[in-house]
Motif scaffolding. Sequence first.
Motif, PDB file in Angstrom:
ATOM      1  N   ILE A 330     -37.499 -15.505 152.873  1.00  0.00           N
ATOM      2  CA  ILE A 330     -38.893 -15.296 152.478  1.00  0.00           C
ATOM      3  C   ILE A 330     -39.307 -13.846 152.723  1.00  0.00           C
ATOM      4  N   VAL A 331     -38.938 -13.304 153.886  1.00  0.00           N
ATOM      5  CA  VAL A 331     -39.242 -11.894 154.151  1.00  0.00           C
ATOM      6  C   VAL A 331     -38.496 -10.997 153.167  1.00  0.00           C
ATOM      7  N   GLN A 332     -37.256 -11.327 152.901  1.00  0.00           N
ATOM      8  CA  GLN A 332     -36.450 -10.531 151.977  1.00  0.00           C
ATOM      9  C   GLN A 332     -37.068 -10.507 150.585  1.00  0.00           C
ATOM     10  N   GLU A 333     -37.479 -11.658 150.080  1.00  0.00           N
ATOM     11  CA  GLU A 333     -38.072 -11.724 148.746  1.00  0.00           C
ATOM     12  C   GLU A 333     -39.423 -11.011 148.714  1.00  0.00           C
ATOM     13  N   SER A 334     -40.198 -11.127 149.784  1.00  0.00           N
ATOM     14  CA  SER A 334     -41.493 -10.455 149.822  1.00  0.00           C
ATOM     15  C   SER A 334     -41.326  -8.951 149.782  1.00  0.00           C
ATOM     16  N   LEU A 335     -40.366  -8.402 150.541  1.00  0.00           N
ATOM     17  CA  LEU A 335     -40.116  -6.967 150.511  1.00  0.00           C
ATOM     18  C   LEU A 335     -39.574  -6.527 149.151  1.00  0.00           C
ATOM     19  N   SER A 336     -38.723  -7.344 148.552  1.00  0.00           N
ATOM     20  CA  SER A 336     -38.195  -7.006 147.224  1.00  0.00           C
ATOM     21  C   SER A 336     -39.308  -6.943 146.198  1.00  0.00           C
ATOM     22  N   ASN A 337     -40.237  -7.912 146.259  1.00  0.00           N
ATOM     23  CA  ASN A 337     -41.359  -7.897 145.320  1.00  0.00           C
ATOM     24  C   ASN A 337     -42.227  -6.657 145.522  1.00  0.00           C
ATOM     25  N   ALA A 338     -42.417  -6.279 146.784  1.00  0.00           N
ATOM     26  CA  ALA A 338     -43.215  -5.076 147.048  1.00  0.00           C
ATOM     27  C   ALA A 338     -42.528  -3.834 146.496  1.00  0.00           C
ATOM     28  N   MET A 339     -41.213  -3.753 146.634  1.00  0.00           N
ATOM     29  CA  MET A 339     -40.481  -2.602 146.080  1.00  0.00           C
ATOM     30  C   MET A 339     -40.622  -2.518 144.564  1.00  0.00           C
ATOM     31  N   ARG A 340     -40.552  -3.683 143.883  1.00  0.00           N
ATOM     32  CA  ARG A 340     -40.588  -3.674 142.416  1.00  0.00           C
ATOM     33  C   ARG A 340     -41.994  -3.456 141.877  1.00  0.00           C
ATOM     34  N   HIS A 341     -42.964  -4.134 142.493  1.00  0.00           N
ATOM     35  CA  HIS A 341     -44.307  -4.159 141.901  1.00  0.00           C
ATOM     36  C   HIS A 341     -45.310  -3.250 142.590  1.00  0.00           C
ATOM     37  N   PRO A 343     -44.382   0.106 144.389  1.00  0.00           N
ATOM     38  CA  PRO A 343     -43.544   1.157 144.995  1.00  0.00           C
ATOM     39  C   PRO A 343     -44.370   2.071 145.901  1.00  0.00           C
ATOM     40  N   GLY A 344     -43.826   2.361 147.088  1.00  0.00           N
ATOM     41  CA  GLY A 344     -44.493   3.251 148.030  1.00  0.00           C
ATOM     42  C   GLY A 344     -45.633   2.639 148.786  1.00  0.00           C
ATOM     43  N   ALA A 345     -45.847   1.328 148.658  1.00  0.00           N
ATOM     44  CA  ALA A 345     -46.980   0.689 149.323  1.00  0.00           C
ATOM     45  C   ALA A 345     -46.712   0.515 150.811  1.00  0.00           C
ATOM     46  N   THR A 346     -47.791   0.216 151.533  1.00  0.00           N
ATOM     47  CA  THR A 346     -47.677  -0.130 152.942  1.00  0.00           C
ATOM     48  C   THR A 346     -47.564  -1.644 153.070  1.00  0.00           C
ATOM     49  N   VAL A 347     -46.554  -2.097 153.801  1.00  0.00           N
ATOM     50  CA  VAL A 347     -46.290  -3.534 153.958  1.00  0.00           C
ATOM     51  C   VAL A 347     -46.412  -3.890 155.427  1.00  0.00           C
ATOM     52  N   VAL A 348     -47.129  -4.969 155.706  1.00  0.00           N
ATOM     53  CA  VAL A 348     -47.264  -5.475 157.066  1.00  0.00           C
ATOM     54  C   VAL A 348     -46.498  -6.785 157.162  1.00  0.00           C
ATOM     55  N   VAL A 349     -45.520  -6.823 158.050  1.00  0.00           N
ATOM     56  CA  VAL A 349     -44.719  -8.028 158.287  1.00  0.00           C
ATOM     57  C   VAL A 349     -45.089  -8.563 159.660  1.00  0.00           C
ATOM     58  N   ASP A 350     -45.708  -9.735 159.693  1.00  0.00           N
ATOM     59  CA  ASP A 350     -46.165 -10.349 160.943  1.00  0.00           C
ATOM     60  C   ASP A 350     -45.460 -11.697 161.088  1.00  0.00           C
ATOM     61  N   ILE A 351     -44.601 -11.822 162.074  1.00  0.00           N
ATOM     62  CA  ILE A 351     -43.852 -13.055 162.322  1.00  0.00           C
ATOM     63  C   ILE A 351     -44.199 -13.537 163.724  1.00  0.00           C
ATOM     64  N   GLY A 352     -44.682 -14.746 163.832  1.00  0.00           N
ATOM     65  CA  GLY A 352     -45.041 -15.310 165.121  1.00  0.00           C
ATOM     66  C   GLY A 352     -44.629 -16.759 165.223  1.00  0.00           C
ATOM     67  N   ARG A 353     -44.745 -17.294 166.406  1.00  0.00           N
ATOM     68  CA  ARG A 353     -44.356 -18.682 166.660  1.00  0.00           C
ATOM     69  C   ARG A 353     -45.427 -19.355 167.493  1.00  0.00           C
ATOM     70  N   ASP A 354     -45.906 -20.501 167.043  1.00  0.00           N
ATOM     71  CA  ASP A 354     -46.929 -21.224 167.774  1.00  0.00           C
ATOM     72  C   ASP A 354     -46.612 -22.710 167.723  1.00  0.00           C
ATOM     73  N   GLU A 355     -47.590 -23.555 168.035  1.00  0.00           N
ATOM     74  CA  GLU A 355     -47.366 -24.997 168.072  1.00  0.00           C
ATOM     75  C   GLU A 355     -47.035 -25.572 166.695  1.00  0.00           C
ATOM     76  N   ALA A 356     -47.558 -24.942 165.644  1.00  0.00           N
ATOM     77  CA  ALA A 356     -47.289 -25.440 164.293  1.00  0.00           C
ATOM     78  C   ALA A 356     -45.905 -25.074 163.804  1.00  0.00           C
TER      79      ALA A 356
END
Length: 421
Positions: A330-341, A343-356
Motif C-alpha cells: 500500500i505504501v509502495q503504490e501510494s508513493l508510485s502514484n505520487a511520482m506519476r501524478h 512529481p516533486g510533491a511533498t508526501v507524508v507517510v504516517d504509520i502507527g499501531r493502535d487497538e484497531a
Amino acid sequence: MISAVVQPLWLALYQGEAGPPHPRARWLAPRTPRWLALLPSPRLDLIQTADLLLAVIAFFITSSQAADWDTSSGNGHFLMAAAVALPIALRDRWPLWAWRAAFLALPYSVWVTSSIGVRPGDPPYTFLMAVSYLLVTYSVAVRCERRITVAVWAASVLAAWIIHPNSLAVATVLVTVTVLFGHNVRVRRSATAQLVVEERRTQEAIGAQSVLEERARIARELHDVVAHHMSVIAIQAEAVPLKAAGDPAQLEAGLADIRVLSLEAIAQLRQVLGVLRDQDGRTDTTPQPGLDRVAELIANARAAGLVVLAKLPGSLEGLPAAVGLSAYRIVQESLSNAMRHAPGATVVVDIGRDEAGLRLHITNGPGVAPAGAPGAGQGLVGMRERAALLGGTLDAGPVPVGGFQVTATLPVDGTTQRRSG
C-alpha cells in the motif's frame, strides 16, 4: 392416442435400447485372480458370473425336469431349458433383448408345461420359469426408460391374462412389485449419479474460483512491483543526465542507482512468479517484503524527486507477515502514484499501531511538474483488495487543498474478522 400406446410396445418389442449399466462397486468387480488370467477383462464381474452360474443351474434343472415329464420328447427338453436359461445369461449385457427372448419363448414353454408337465387347472409356470422372467423384467426396469418399462409391464400382464386367467392376480402382483422395485433402483441410481455430477461441477467451480483468486493475487503483486520500480527507474533515467550536467562521476552514480533498482525489481518479480511451480516441483520461498523495508521505498522516492516526511512505528514485533506485506504494498503504490501524478510533491507517510490494528496514512500535496497520463485505476483496486482480504478498510481520494490521500486500517490482533474472499 393410439400412437401413445403402440409406440412404447414397439420400443419394448423391437426398436428400443437399454441404457448403459451402472458402474459396479469395487467389491462387485475385484481383480481377476492369476489362475483366471486368460479372461479378457482385468476384473471379474461378480454379477455376470452369478448370472452365468444361475443360467447353467437353471438349464440343467429344467432340462432334467422336462425329460422326466416325457422321455419320448426327444430334444424338446433342451429347447425349454434354453428358453429358461438364456434370458438369465443375457440380462446384464442386453436386458431388453433378454426380456424379448423370455417373452417370445413364453408360449413354447407354457405349451410344454401345459401338455406334459402340470395337472389341468394348475398354472403352467415352473418355479425357474417365473424366476427367469422376473429377473429379466427387473433388469429392464433398472436399465430402460419409463415408457418401455410400462410397456413391458403391460405386455406381461396381458400375456398372463391370456395364458392362465386364474393366476392373473398372483402374476400381476409379482410383475408389478418387480417393476416398481427395479424402477425405484433406477431412480435412486440416477439421483446418485446426478449428485456426483453436481459435486464434480461444484469442485470444478471451486477450483476455478481458486485459480481466479490466485491470478488476481499474482496480478496485484506484479502491478505493485512493476508500477513502483518502473516509475522510479523512468524518473531517475530522466533526471540523472540533468543532475550530472556532463559530470561522469554523477552520471555513473545515477546509473548505478538505476541498476540497483532494476535488480531489485527483477528479484521481486522472481519472488512473485515463484508461486508458480516449475516442472520439477520447485518453488521460490524467498520471504516477501514487509514494513521493515519501508525505509528503502522512502529513499527511492526521495531519489526520484519527492519530498517524503515519514513517521514510522518504533517496533514491528508480532506483526503478521500478510499484514506487513499488504502495508508495504500500500505504501509502495501510494508513493508510485505520487511520482506519476504529482512529481516533486511533498508526501507524508504516517504509520502507527493502535487497538484497531495497523494504521496507514499517506498524503501527498500537489506536484510541481506536469503529471503523467492517468492510469487505469488498478493500483487503487489492488490496495482495496489487499485491505479487504485481511478484514481491514481502505479509503482513497483527493484532498480539498490539492493532492491525494490514502488511509488504511489493517487488523493485527484479530479485532476484525478476516474475510475469506
